[in-house]
Scaffold this active site. Structure first.
Site, short mmCIF file in Angstrom:
data_model
loop_
_atom_site.label_atom_id
_atom_site.label_comp_id
_atom_site.label_asym_id
_atom_site.label_seq_id
_atom_site.Cartn_x
_atom_site.Cartn_y
_atom_site.Cartn_z
N HIS A 117 1.44 1.84 -3.31
CA HIS A 117 0.39 2.68 -3.97
C HIS A 117 0.84 4.21 -4.08
CE1 HIS A 117 -3.06 -0.06 -3.06
NE2 HIS A 117 -2.05 -0.95 -3.80
N ASP A 164 1.08 -1.29 -0.03
CA ASP A 164 -0.10 0.09 0.04
C ASP A 164 0.91 1.18 0.05
OD1 ASP A 164 -2.22 1.80 0.32
OD2 ASP A 164 -3.25 0.29 1.43
#
Length: 412
Positions: free
Chosen positions: A230, A198
């Site tokens: 991300h 993430d």
């Protein structure tokens, strides 16, 4: 103090022995608890004031994946108070605590990830390391891997130093952010290597439902490398308490979806302000520079008001982003767009500067550069900006854009 002196055994479960050593050090006023080389099985550990838990080279603490070994506590997750399993390493209300050394913390997260995907969790997954309401915190040198959820989460802390960590979680592991300071003050993150599933570093400040809107302020991120993930360095989307005075410098992002990423939405309130980004190099990123005030992931993100193009009343729930300066940035192989700056009609982005920056695009399969309901998949897109008051572009070079290199709408 050495944990072997308290009954720890290499290759065997030693959780109680390690905790006894920590408690004994605290009882005598503080000191260093040493984990020698070898693999030690353990459950959750609680640090105490004035205690340093030190991992010598070759030391491995392997945390059990037995959910029942981590009691349920009330804490904050993604800005909301909720029931969660207690973090693998935890402290609350302590001061002068340290976690150091060249050893490894192994979180054995796969069982947690599987249960989460199957909807079988009765409480939220634990963070790996969470220090809550602590002052004078040091984390230095060690490797931490396979976290059940967020990896390093200082929450409502002051004077936090995080230096030289290696954080590695599989790219498909859910919500395994690297380092997430939330509602903290005076945080220094330096020389870390982060490869996660993430956001690599995410600065947060709670949401509208948090009991206290506490700011996250005076944050520095220096000399770090981020791969995969991300976002490289992310501000938000939990930012109701406001995020301010953040300096990011001398970092490398390689293979992150987004690079510098500011995200929030209507209903969150608060502001992100006074941010400096300098001397950053990126490669193989989806979109290097993103400011998105219509972020639609998470709770309430799909409500129509989040992406409504019409102006809404301005009140305490209106988010604001202002005084953001990004300079001396070099980007190669940007795959979707050079930059996306998305304000709101009732709350334009204010005073956004991009200076002395080169962005080189490469054609790929069209992808969505910014996570909101109005974005569409693109490739070789230049800089797009909508609802910005005071956009300053100086010595900006975008190479390889198809169509308009710079597309402005409702921008001054």
């Amino acid at each position: 103090m050495n944990i072997l002196d308290f009954g720890a055994v290499r290759g065997a479960f030693s959780g109680e022995a390690i905790q006894r050593a920590i408690d004994a050090a605290a009882a005598q006023g503080g000191g260093r608890v040493t984990v020698p080389a070898g693999v030690f099985e353990t459950a959750g550990l609680v640090l105490r004031s004035n205690v340093e838990l030190h991992l010598e080279s070759g030391a491995v603490l392997r945390f059990t994946d037995d959910f029942d070994a981590y009691p349920i506590i009330r804490t904050r997750w993604e800005g909301f108070e909720q029931d969660s399993h207690r973090p693998l390493i935890y402290a609350k209300g302590e001061e002068n605590i340290a976690l150091t050394g060249c050893g490894t913390l192994e979180g054995c997260g796969r069982k947690w990830w599987t249960a989460f995907r199957a909807g079988e969790m009765k409480a939220a997954r634990p963070c790996f390391i969470c220090f809550e309401n602590c002052n004078r915190v040091l984390m230095e040198g060690f490797k931490v891997t396979n976290s059940p959820a967020w990896t390093v989460h200082p929450l409502c802390c002051e004077n936090v130093t995080i230096h030289g960590l290696t954080v590695v979680n599989p790219s498909d592991s859910p919500n395994t952010d690297g380092i997430d300071p939330e509602s903290c003050r005076n945080v220094r993150i330096s020389a870390c290597h982060i490869d996660v599933g993430d956001d690599c570093i995410a600065v947060k400040a709670g949401t509208e439902d948090a009991d206290q809107a506490i700011p996250c302020e005076n944050i520095t991120v220096t000399g770090c490398t981020m791969v995969h993930g991300h976002g490289g360095v992310v501000l938000g989307s939990e930012m109701s308490g406001s995020i301010r005075r953040v300096a990011i410098s001398g970092c490398v992002f390689d293979g992150t979806d987004r690079g510098i990423r500011i995200k929030t939405r209507r209903g969150r309130g608060g502001s992100v302000e006074d941010v400096s980004v300098t001397g950053v190099v990126m490669n193989d990123v989806l979109c290097p520079l993103v400011i998105n005030l219509m972020y639609f992931c998470g709770k309430d993100g799909k409500k129509p008001i989040v992406s409504d193009p019409n102006p809404q009343p301005v009140d305490e729930t209106t988010p604001h982003v202002r005084r953001i300066r990004m300079a001396d940035i070099v980007v190669t192989n940007a795959k979707s767009a050079a930059a996306c700056l998305c304000g709101l009609p009732e709350a334009p982005l204010e005073d956004i500067s991009i200076v002395n920056t080169q962005i080189h695009l490469v054609e790929s399969e069209p992808q969505v550069p910014v996570m909101n309901a109005v974005a569409r998949p693109v490739t070789l897109s230049g800089l797009t900006a909508e609802f910005v008051c005071g956009l300053h572009l100086t010595d900006l070079r975008i190479v390889g854009a198809r169509g308009e290199t710079i597309a402005l709408k409702n921008v001054t």
